[in-house]
Scaffold this active site. Structure first.
Site, PDB file in Angstrom:
ATOM      1  N   CYS A   2       8.124 -27.756-146.838  1.00  0.00           N
ATOM      2  CA  CYS A   2       8.825 -27.255-147.796  1.00  0.00           C
ATOM      3  C   CYS A   2       8.553 -27.591-149.273  1.00  0.00           C
ATOM      4  CB  CYS A   2      10.461 -27.264-147.820  1.00  0.00           C
ATOM      5  SG  CYS A   2      11.068 -27.015-145.906  1.00  0.00           S
ATOM      6  N   ARG A  16      13.292 -23.101-153.770  1.00  0.00           N
ATOM      7  CA  ARG A  16      12.429 -23.767-152.782  1.00  0.00           C
ATOM      8  C   ARG A  16      11.586 -22.618-151.957  1.00  0.00           C
ATOM      9  NH1 ARG A  16      15.568 -25.292-148.192  1.00  0.00           N
ATOM     10  NH2 ARG A  16      13.946 -26.446-147.435  1.00  0.00           N
TER      11      ARG A  16
END
Length: 325
Positions: A2, A16
């Site tokens: 991520c 994100r």
């Protein structure tokens, strides 16, 4: 894998990418102020700040991947395998909180990143899952508000807190390594490069963008950290909410994963299952998924926040295309 970033324009934005091989049942979830949070080792939290974020819901409990509370405090958990260390017993002077409980435990009671930093510095991320069928994920956390951000990493020896002047977090190695690694790229520039190779040679650029030659292009966590930092810190944004949101997603697009470009050891394909952008002031949560590149928005303050029931919004995953004729 991520990538989490912050971006300051007229407002402060957080968000994100979440990179996985498959969905985990995620949906946008609003937790109102009077939803009763229960914790393994801590007292219940029946009254708290409302929050919005992406979560899977287990037994009516929101397991947030990231969220923002009504005060504009953001917290995201990112994969940290091999480094995350969860003690199996209590530690003297520390507060036992199971890792999947940390986001609601912090966002429910803290208004600012400074308050969250003080609390996380006293946390013992105890290695007890909240249910047998929910094994612990190895995580570290990116926490931010409009005044700055920090990283919390549960390492051997305890929770380590690092100020984050870059406003970026990816995965392994530790955050200290990522900051040090940026020194390798100090020569990169968004501007036209100068000839420093040999002054006696008449060297000139033959195309735009050559000041960024050497910027990593792969999907490893170290490369994504550098690439996200370069694009974010050199970002030039237009005016208004739509321009800020669009710019935020452009930065995330630079570190997103295309199906087939990253194949795991088990033969599965990592993709960016979703990317999100959250306005910390207005509480609007914007997202797009791998299957649907159109941005969808859910507003925290459009809901009744004094209730006690979760509000769930299943993701819009079918591609939406607008025809002009």
């Amino acid at each position: 894998m991520c990538t989490s970033i912050t971006l300051q324009t007229a407002d402060c934005y957080f968000g994100r990418t979440l990179d996985l091989t498959c969905s985990f049942g995620e949906r946008v979830v609003i937790t109102p102020r009077n939803y009763g949070f229960r914790f393994l080792r801590q007292r219940p939290l029946d009254h708290h700040y409302a929050m919005i974020g992406m979560a899977s819901v287990w037994n009516n409990y929101p397991l947030y991947a990231e969220a923002v509370n009504e005060k504009g405090l953001y917290m995201a958990g990112l994969n940290f395998p091999g480094n995350a260390c969860y003690p199996e017993s209590s530690q003297p002077g520390k507060t036992d909180v199971s890792p999947p409980e940390l986001i609601p435990w912090i966002l429910g009671r803290c208004e600012t990143a400074a308050q969250a930093k003080e609390l996380l510095g006293r946390v013992n991320p105890i290695g007890i899952p909240i249910a047998e069928e929910l094994p612990l994920s190895p995580l570290h956390w990116h926490v931010a508000d409009a005044d700055g951000s920090f990283v919390a990493e549960p390492l051997e020896g305890g929770m380590r807190i690092y100020d984050n002047p870059v406003g970026v977090l990816t995965n392994n190695p530790t955050f200290e390594f990522h900051l040090t690694n940026l020194n390798r790229y100090m020569h990169l520039t968004p501007h036209a490069p100068e000839n420093r190779f040999a002054t006696q040679l008449n060297l000139n650029q033959f195309g735009e963008g050559m000041g960024g030659i050497g910027l990593p292009g792969d999907s490893s966590s170290t490369s994504r950290f550098v690439k996200a930092a370069f694009h974010k810190l050199n970002s030039v944004c237009g005016d208004g909410e739509q321009a800020s949101v669009s710019q935020f997603f452009h930065v995330l697009d630079a570190v997103s994963m295309v199906r087939g470009s990253v194949v795991t050891k088990g033969g599965e394909q990592d993709i960016t299952t979703y990317a999100c952008c959250i306005n910390g002031r207005t509480g609007v949560y914007y997202y797009k998924t791998y299957e649907n590149s159109q941005i969808t928005a859910v507003g925290l303050f459009r809901e009744e926040l004094d209730g006690g029931e979760l509000r769930e919004f299943p993701l819009v995953t079918e591609q939406r295309i607008r025809f002009e004729n």
